[in-house]
Design a protein around this motif. Sequence first.
Motif, PDB file in Angstrom:
ATOM      1  N   MET A  29       0.860  -1.177   0.000  1.00  0.00           N
ATOM      2  CA  MET A  29       0.000   0.000   0.000  1.00  0.00           C
ATOM      3  C   MET A  29       0.898   1.230   0.000  1.00  0.00           C
ATOM      4  O   MET A  29       1.799   1.348   0.818  1.00  0.00           O
ATOM      5  N   ILE A  30       0.643   2.126  -0.928  1.00  0.00           N
ATOM      6  CA  ILE A  30       1.292   3.424  -0.930  1.00  0.00           C
ATOM      7  C   ILE A  30       0.210   4.434  -0.588  1.00  0.00           C
ATOM      8  O   ILE A  30      -0.869   4.431  -1.198  1.00  0.00           O
ATOM      9  N   ALA A  31       0.469   5.262   0.402  1.00  0.00           N
ATOM     10  CA  ALA A  31      -0.530   6.225   0.866  1.00  0.00           C
ATOM     11  C   ALA A  31       0.067   7.614   0.945  1.00  0.00           C
ATOM     12  O   ALA A  31       1.195   7.792   1.377  1.00  0.00           O
ATOM     13  N   CYS A  92       3.641   7.194   2.976  1.00  0.00           N
ATOM     14  CA  CYS A  92       4.245   5.973   3.491  1.00  0.00           C
ATOM     15  C   CYS A  92       3.948   4.818   2.549  1.00  0.00           C
ATOM     16  O   CYS A  92       3.011   4.875   1.743  1.00  0.00           O
ATOM     17  N   MET A  93       4.779   3.807   2.640  1.00  0.00           N
ATOM     18  CA  MET A  93       4.581   2.575   1.891  1.00  0.00           C
ATOM     19  C   MET A  93       4.622   1.433   2.890  1.00  0.00           C
ATOM     20  O   MET A  93       5.623   1.254   3.587  1.00  0.00           O
ATOM     21  N   ILE A  98       2.501 -11.764   3.997  1.00  0.00           N
ATOM     22  CA  ILE A  98       1.464 -12.582   4.625  1.00  0.00           C
ATOM     23  C   ILE A  98       2.012 -13.922   5.074  1.00  0.00           C
ATOM     24  O   ILE A  98       1.703 -14.386   6.180  1.00  0.00           O
ATOM     25  N   GLU A  99       2.849 -14.548   4.255  1.00  0.00           N
ATOM     26  CA  GLU A  99       3.398 -15.865   4.593  1.00  0.00           C
ATOM     27  C   GLU A  99       4.168 -15.853   5.907  1.00  0.00           C
ATOM     28  O   GLU A  99       4.123 -16.809   6.675  1.00  0.00           O
ATOM     29  N   ASN A 100       4.883 -14.773   6.177  1.00  0.00           N
ATOM     30  CA  ASN A 100       5.709 -14.681   7.383  1.00  0.00           C
ATOM     31  C   ASN A 100       5.115 -13.772   8.457  1.00  0.00           C
ATOM     32  O   ASN A 100       5.775 -13.493   9.459  1.00  0.00           O
ATOM     33  N   SER A 101       3.896 -13.285   8.231  1.00  0.00           N
ATOM     34  CA  SER A 101       3.200 -12.403   9.186  1.00  0.00           C
ATOM     35  C   SER A 101       4.072 -11.218   9.607  1.00  0.00           C
ATOM     36  O   SER A 101       4.263 -10.955  10.787  1.00  0.00           O
ATOM     37  N   LYS A 102       4.607 -10.502   8.606  1.00  0.00           N
ATOM     38  CA  LYS A 102       5.460  -9.344   8.877  1.00  0.00           C
ATOM     39  C   LYS A 102       4.965  -8.136   8.102  1.00  0.00           C
ATOM     40  O   LYS A 102       4.478  -8.262   6.985  1.00  0.00           O
ATOM     41  N   ILE A 103       5.116  -6.972   8.716  1.00  0.00           N
ATOM     42  CA  ILE A 103       4.798  -5.721   8.051  1.00  0.00           C
ATOM     43  C   ILE A 103       5.986  -4.778   8.197  1.00  0.00           C
ATOM     44  O   ILE A 103       6.654  -4.764   9.234  1.00  0.00           O
ATOM     45  N   SER A 104       6.264  -4.041   7.135  1.00  0.00           N
ATOM     46  CA  SER A 104       7.261  -2.979   7.220  1.00  0.00           C
ATOM     47  C   SER A 104       6.624  -1.720   6.641  1.00  0.00           C
ATOM     48  O   SER A 104       5.825  -1.798   5.708  1.00  0.00           O
ATOM     49  N   ILE A 105       6.957  -0.590   7.241  1.00  0.00           N
ATOM     50  CA  ILE A 105       6.423   0.680   6.760  1.00  0.00           C
ATOM     51  C   ILE A 105       7.583   1.642   6.575  1.00  0.00           C
ATOM     52  O   ILE A 105       8.393   1.846   7.473  1.00  0.00           O
ATOM     53  N   GLU A 106       7.663   2.185   5.373  1.00  0.00           N
ATOM     54  CA  GLU A 106       8.683   3.173   5.030  1.00  0.00           C
ATOM     55  C   GLU A 106       7.998   4.530   4.927  1.00  0.00           C
ATOM     56  O   GLU A 106       6.950   4.654   4.297  1.00  0.00           O
ATOM     57  N   PHE A 107       8.587   5.541   5.537  1.00  0.00           N
ATOM     58  CA  PHE A 107       8.002   6.875   5.550  1.00  0.00           C
ATOM     59  C   PHE A 107       8.773   7.781   4.613  1.00  0.00           C
ATOM     60  O   PHE A 107       9.992   7.708   4.513  1.00  0.00           O
TER      61      PHE A 107
END
Length: 115
Positions: A29-31, A92-93, A98-107
């Motif tokens: 997601m890019i927001a 942010c992006m 999903i496979e590893n249940s991880k999220i990263s957010i870049e600002f």
Amino acid sequence: MQNNQTDLYNEIGQILVSSGPEDAKNIIMIANLYPEGDVCEYEFNYISISNQEYEYEPLGRATTDLRKALVKLRQYFIDNNLTNDQPIWTDCMATVDIENSKISIEFKYEPFMNN
């Protein structure tokens, strides 16, 4: 309830996963969140289990819920002095694995998208 950064990341990840395509293994997601916090522009993509990249429109109230979560996250950065003396981020992006249940957010302080 006081949210911490991890709680807010998890909330964003849950919204993206629950509103995304069933065959997604990664969601991107890019927001672009306007300074007032009342408008957010989005771009949604996903990588399928067959490694193809697609654009998609999230289901239900996802964009409204995401905007609210991003406003809370941005306020968390302000309240906890995490801006490093820079103006607060507007873009942010978020990438959800999903496979590893991880999220990263870049600002970003400059738009990812051309407005």
